[in-house]
Design an enzyme around this catalytic site. Structure first.
Site, mmCIF file in Angstrom:
data_model
loop_
_atom_site.group_PDB
_atom_site.id
_atom_site.type_symbol
_atom_site.label_atom_id
_atom_site.label_comp_id
_atom_site.label_asym_id
_atom_site.label_seq_id
_atom_site.Cartn_x
_atom_site.Cartn_y
_atom_site.Cartn_z
ATOM 1 C CB CYS A 109 -1.000 -0.037 1.161
ATOM 2 S SG CYS A 109 -2.337 1.156 0.959
ATOM 3 C CG HIS A 214 -3.666 -3.484 2.876
ATOM 4 N ND1 HIS A 214 -2.714 -3.031 3.782
ATOM 5 C CD2 HIS A 214 -4.227 -2.382 2.341
ATOM 6 C CE1 HIS A 214 -2.723 -1.700 3.795
ATOM 7 N NE2 HIS A 214 -3.627 -1.282 2.928
ATOM 8 C CD GLU A 216 -1.329 -5.911 5.316
ATOM 9 O OE1 GLU A 216 -1.089 -6.171 4.122
ATOM 10 O OE2 GLU A 216 -1.774 -4.802 5.691
#
Ligand SMILES: [Mn+2]
Length: 239
Positions: A109, A214, A216
């Protein structure tokens, strides 16, 4: 190298009445699962960047606040959110040092934006305001672990290998800024159907992969998103 050390720059976060140096658990958990040792790098003293850069083998550039536009030669638009210029200055220095030392990086990001700025590119301060045609909803209202818009992956890129040849991939989206003028050291390797840049990679080596979404927040349910972290640790081990 047994378990590579992965530096993660910490954000400044106001908790109660005091500032904390924080890193999101999502990145810490994903790096740990992929076989790396995450280490938090404070970012309050940009002058210490060279000292901190000795402490890690690879650099993860996480999501975070807007980048102060003075770092790419602009004044702030009204649509800018709060920026943290010590975080910006520290990360920009860490990126330059990592390039010089040949240390691999993974950007997430904001990380994709700041790596582009550090290497001579710039960003849209606000895509909805600055892109003439109507863009998609890039600040999704859906839960963060849910994909919301597609990206098209460039043939021959590291991302294409990571996604096992898939060209059209559903990702999450939680940003209002994006890469605009590309750094001469980077190539665009994914974009959304509205033209917004969604991933960049190094042009001449495999040091940098940075995605605008994202992983994660998606890797627990999505093997290809987890493969982004596995690929990063592999790149660090082989560097
Ligand atoms: Mn997006």
């Amino acid at each position: 190298m047994e378990k590579p050390i992965i530096g993660i720059p910490a954000a400044r976060q106001l908790v109660g009445d005091s500032y904390k140096n924080t890193v999101n658990q999502g990145e810490v958990a994903a790096i740990t699962k992929a076989g790396g040792v995450p280490v938090l790098i404070p970012t309050r003293e940009p002058d210490l960047a060279a000292d901190y850069s000795k402490l890690f083998d690879g650099l993860l550039l996480p999501g975070g606040p807007d980048v102060a536009p003075r770092f790419f030669g602009e004044e702030p638009l009204p649509e800018m959110d709060e920026a943290d210029d010590r975080l910006d200055a520290t990360e920009i220095e860490l990126i330059k040092l990592a390039v010089a030392a040949g240390k691999p990086m993974l950007g997430i990001c904001r990380g994709a934006q700041v790596v582009n700025i550090a290497l001579g590119g710039d960003i849209y301060q606000d895509i909805a305001k600055q892109i003439a045609h109507q863009t998609y909803q890039h600040h999704q209202k859906a839960p963060y672990n849910q994909g919301s818009h597609y990206v098209d992956i460039t043939e021959g890129s590291m991302l294409q290998t990571i996604f096992q040849g898939q060209q059209h991939v559903l990702v999450n989206s939680y940003h209002h800024q994006a890469v605009r003028k590309l750094s001469p050291q980077l190539k665009l390797t994914a974009k959304a159907g509205d033209g917004v840049a969604e991933a960049v990679e190094s042009k001449d080596n495999n040091l940098i992969l940075a995605v605008q979404w994202h992983p994660e927040l998606m890797y627990k349910e999505n093997a290809a998103e987890y493969a982004i972290f596995e690929d990063f640790i592999k790149r660090v081990k082989e560097a």
